[in-house]
Motif scaffolding. Structure first.
Motif, PDB file in Angstrom:
ATOM      1  N   ARG A 334       0.834  -1.195   0.000  1.00  0.00           N
ATOM      2  CA  ARG A 334       0.000   0.000   0.000  1.00  0.00           C
ATOM      3  C   ARG A 334       0.876   1.255   0.000  1.00  0.00           C
ATOM      4  N   ASP A 406      -5.323   1.471  -5.426  1.00  0.00           N
ATOM      5  CA  ASP A 406      -5.700   1.164  -4.043  1.00  0.00           C
ATOM      6  C   ASP A 406      -6.781   0.097  -3.909  1.00  0.00           C
ATOM      7  N   PRO A 450     -10.147  -0.261  -0.230  1.00  0.00           N
ATOM      8  CA  PRO A 450      -9.163  -0.046   0.838  1.00  0.00           C
ATOM      9  C   PRO A 450      -9.721  -0.347   2.233  1.00  0.00           C
TER      10      PRO A 450
END
Length: 497
Positions: A334, A406, A450
């Motif tokens: 990430r 993401d 996410p």
């Protein structure tokens, strides 16, 4: 820890699910199946055999329009070699060919080269050679940045002797051998099996081995085996990392490239079975993950963590499929320094039956639920999300995944009726049998936000198309492009922002 409810979405049955576009190229006339070479710069490449057994390369543009087709020749007798795939390295495609030299009782691994227009170079290189009894000859691996390639083979020693691993690491142009070693593994041949061999961006070679403990090494409360990661570099002495956990048994383990020149040794643990009156069915559940980050520059352990994970299994497991262990399929980094782990339940069950008519052996392959685990930069588990799936000896099993903007995107095949299944109880079995039909299936897209929120949708139903992409022979070309292989044609799934 926050666990999020799985949200399901059944999309309109069409050739385009939300946020993705899927296009198919024309069919290819071939005796066998098409193999994907890869994709680069908006161009896609395949190889196949024509009716005369010639190896044919094909090139497509960004919209999968056919651009060119050429026979790929290697100045080698076609009856003596076996084509074993290719790598894209810089501005060329490196093809790997195995040839048997009967007179010398040797096997040769040859590298041949074509440019991005499929023009074959006159140059061929012998990358490796070994006796015919060498194990795993011709196998190879490429570094995460595609600048190093390791080729290797293994000579098994006698029962009490060590085996010898022979490997060479080449640079991206194959003009330099960075590492050339014949290393005796510090383990008796009968006490270990080689699990995997990897190479990092610096040319270090990682050998993962399963080691069975000697009688005097066995300790109460520990498994009868452990895993050893041996890292070879230009130094004389290799670095070793042992993975063995008290009261735990390693159910699955892999070495996966990480960010910033790290390699991650990761997998799942289960409670050690302490006998007939031990911990019972709990010993069949792999609900704890371990992760060890190794710095490729210093070959030191940067961090080592264990994570107890909730939500991977039903509260009260009952059926055999409830106990399928998890295996890490991918690790994505990430932007905030955290990571996302994609795991899938997988196991092989071998059943041997004996009768008065002889012995028969059956193999049962399980590819079941998918889990996505979000871990923050402080190594804390933020969420564990699980999507139900049940594939037992399915015709088109497993998953392919990527990480873009993401979000995690996972593609797989399943029964179309499972689009609305919210838990294991509602999920119907996808099994290849005389009573099953592929027309009942569909191509699915699973998206994980996410936050950990999951949704799945049907990309297209197989009732409306005869195109059946094979998940295990498909390929991630870029972060937002997956090349799908449907045996005699390819498709590209593009993910939009």
């Amino acid at each position: 820890m926050k666990y999020l409810k799985i949200i399901l979405l059944l999309a309109t049955i069409s050739l385009s699910a939300q946020n993705v576009d899927l296009r198919w190229a024309e069919k290819i006339k071939t005796k066998g199946n098409v193999s994907i070479l890869g994709g680069k710069g908006g161009r896609y490449y395949t190889v196949h055999q024509d009716s005369d057994d010639h190896l044919i390369g094909r090139e497509y543009d960004k919209d999968l329009n056919f651009k060119a087709e050429k026979e790929i020749t290697f100045n080698i007798d076609a009856k003596r070699y076996a084509y074993s795939g290719a790598y894209f390295i810089k501005n060329q495609i490196v093809h790997f060919i195995k040839e048997n030299d009967r007179k010398a009782d040797k096997n040769l691994l040859i590298g041949a080269f074509t440019d991005m227009n499929l023009k074959t170079s006159d140059k061929t290189l012998i990358l490796d050679e070994a006796d015919e009894d060498a194990l795993n000859f011709g196998l190879r691996n490429i570094s995460p940045d595609s600048t190093k390639v390791v080729v290797y083979n293994e000579l098994k020693g006698r029962k009490k002797d060590p085996s010898t691993l022979n490997f060479k690491v080449y640079n991206s142009t194959f003009t330099e051998v960075i590492l050339d070693k014949a290393a005796q593994l510090p383990i008796k041949s009968s006490k270990f099996t080689t699990e995997s061999i990897n190479v990092d961006n610096l040319g270090n070679v990682y050998v993962l081995a399963k080691v069975y403990k000697e009688k005097n090494e066995k300790v109460k409360g520990q498994s009868d085996f452990y895993f050893k990661l041996i890292v070879f570099n230009k130094e004389d002495k290799a670095k070793e990392f042992d993975f063995d956990y008290p009261e735990k048994e390693i159910e699955s383990i892999d070495v996966i490239p990480g960010e910033n020149n790290t390699m991650v040794c990761t997998g799942f643990l289960k409670i050690l079975n302490s006998g007939f009156f031990g911990k019972g069915k709990k010993t069949l559940i792999s609900d704890e993950m371990f992760s060890a980050n190794i710095d490729c520059s210093t070959l030191t352990l940067k961090s080592s963590k264990k994570y107890e994970l909730e939500g991977l299994y039903p509260e009260k497991p009952k059926k055999a499929e409830d106990y399928v262990p998890y295996k890490v399929r991918n690790i994505f980094q990430r932007k905030d320094g955290g990571s996302i782990v994609v795991a899938e339940q997988y196991k092989l069950v071998v059943v041997t039956r004996s009768s008065q008519y002889g012995t028969s052996t059956s193999y049962y392959y399980y590819f079941c639920d998918v889990a996505v685990i979000n871990i923050n930069s402080k190594s804390e588990v933020e969420s564990v999300s699980k999507m139900p799936k049940y594939q037992m000896n399915a015709g088109n099993p497993s998953i392919i995944s990527t990480y873009y903007n993401d979000k995690v995107y996972i593609v797989y095949e399943d029964l179309e009726k499972n689009a609305e299944a919210e838990n294991d109880k509602e999920t119907k079995r996808s099994t290849k049998s005389m009573f099953s039909s592929s027309s009942k299936n569909a191509l699915f897209l699973m998206t994980v936000a996410p936050s950990g929120e999951m949704k799945k949708e049907v990309i297209y139903s197989y009732k409306e198309s005869k195109i059946r992409p094979r998940i295990l022979t498909s390929m991630v070309a870029t972060k937002n492009e997956i090349i799908l292989n449907a045996d005699d044609q390819i498709g590209v799934l593009k993910i939009s922002k």
